[in-house]
Design an enzyme around this catalytic site. Sequence first.
Site, PDB file in Angstrom:
ATOM      1  N   THR A  11     -13.667  60.720  -0.561  1.00  0.00           N
ATOM      2  CA  THR A  11     -14.700  60.485   0.466  1.00  0.00           C
ATOM      3  C   THR A  11     -15.986  61.232   0.115  1.00  0.00           C
ATOM      4  O   THR A  11     -17.078  60.673   0.175  1.00  0.00           O
ATOM      5  CB  THR A  11     -14.167  60.917   1.848  1.00  0.00           C
ATOM      6  OG1 THR A  11     -12.867  60.351   2.020  1.00  0.00           O
ATOM      7  CG2 THR A  11     -15.072  60.454   2.961  1.00  0.00           C
ATOM      8  N   HIS A  23     -11.208  57.803  10.823  1.00  0.00           N
ATOM      9  CA  HIS A  23     -11.769  57.860   9.470  1.00  0.00           C
ATOM     10  C   HIS A  23     -12.376  56.464   9.249  1.00  0.00           C
ATOM     11  O   HIS A  23     -11.822  55.631   8.523  1.00  0.00           O
ATOM     12  CB  HIS A  23     -10.646  58.161   8.475  1.00  0.00           C
ATOM     13  CG  HIS A  23     -11.106  58.556   7.101  1.00  0.00           C
ATOM     14  ND1 HIS A  23     -12.409  58.398   6.672  1.00  0.00           N
ATOM     15  CD2 HIS A  23     -10.423  59.076   6.042  1.00  0.00           C
ATOM     16  CE1 HIS A  23     -12.500  58.818   5.415  1.00  0.00           C
ATOM     17  NE2 HIS A  23     -11.310  59.236   5.016  1.00  0.00           N
TER      18      HIS A  23
HETATM   19  N1   CP Z   1      -8.749  58.810   1.556  1.00  0.00           N
HETATM   20  C1   CP Z   1      -9.377  59.980   1.657  1.00  0.00           C
HETATM   21  O1   CP Z   1      -9.963  60.314   2.705  1.00  0.00           O
HETATM   22  O2   CP Z   1      -9.302  60.753   0.524  1.00  0.00           O
HETATM   23  P1   CP Z   1      -9.973  62.189   0.337  1.00  0.00           P
HETATM   24  O3   CP Z   1      -9.249  63.135   1.277  1.00  0.00           O
HETATM   25  O4   CP Z   1      -9.792  62.539  -1.111  1.00  0.00           O
HETATM   26  O5   CP Z   1     -11.424  62.085   0.720  1.00  0.00           O
END
Ligand code: CP
Length: 315
Positions: free
Chosen positions: A55, A132
């Site tokens: 992200t 998210h």
């Molecule tokens: N999918 C996701 O949020 O991955 P990260 O935690 O690496 O950002």
Amino acid sequence: ARHLLGIEPLSPSDITSILDLADSYVALNRRTIKRADALAGMTQINMFFENSTRTQASFELAGMRLGADVMNMSMAQSSLKKGETLIDTALTLNAMRPDLLVVRHPQSGAVNLLAEKVNCAVLNAGDGRHEHPTQALLDALTIRRAKGRLHRLTVAICGDIAHSRVARSNLLLLGKMESRLRLIGPATLMPAGAAELGCEVYEDMREGLQGADVVMMLRLQRERMDGGFIPSEREYYHRWGLNADKLACAAPDAIVMHPGPMNRGVEIDGTIADDINRSVIQDQVEMGVAVRMAAMDLLARNLRAERGLAAAGGQ
Ligand code: CP
């Protein structure tokens, strides 16, 4: 809207508009020269209070490719360690006149609270168990590109649903887009009221995967677990880990997804994750940059309109 805090307030047409614009950014990102000017002259600050690979990197790249000045705050070295509150930190950064704040925080609702205190656009990069949104949008873009549509697809989300903001945002988005939703996992990792969300709930993975078009795997989110029964990794893999045998229950052309980070041999067999005929995990990462470009572009347009400025390059 000023902010992107979650999928909840978005309409199906809002979602389609973001995905359509993101499609054009996928094409741009596949060129050798990846430059657009939608954020030219704007300042983007990334504040990650929780670890991230995908992200944070994709928001940073997205801002740079759109011409923004991008700053990554190093939260571990910030004055939060000296007792400054989240709100005071946000107000301090707000006084430096950023245009976009990208925030990840371990507490559900913290990003919404922060958004009330600042004058710029805020994008939620994941808050606790809450939402998210850009993950759900990139997942939707990946599915739409692989399957040609989102409606009337059977999407099975498997694993630790209870602690997952990815699952929550995906359920909201896919529900709005009229996908058929199934949740698969141990009863202890299933959220209360899952059936009321319009989902079918299964504990048996083979049963839940029957005929599914999309198989979305989630990791065990131990950092958000507060007691309760958690199976050992070995037992978990045996019952809820995706392997070729269980995947054979899904539709023959089912795609396999995982938001990452992935724990091979716990929720997914490594050979499935790497099988380019079934797994779209790397496509999800690619779509992440394009979706974040689209989201920031649209919020920047709204900011300009709010401030009464012309399309790009206003004062
Ligand atoms: N999918 C996701 O949020 O991955 P990260 O935690 O690496 O950002």
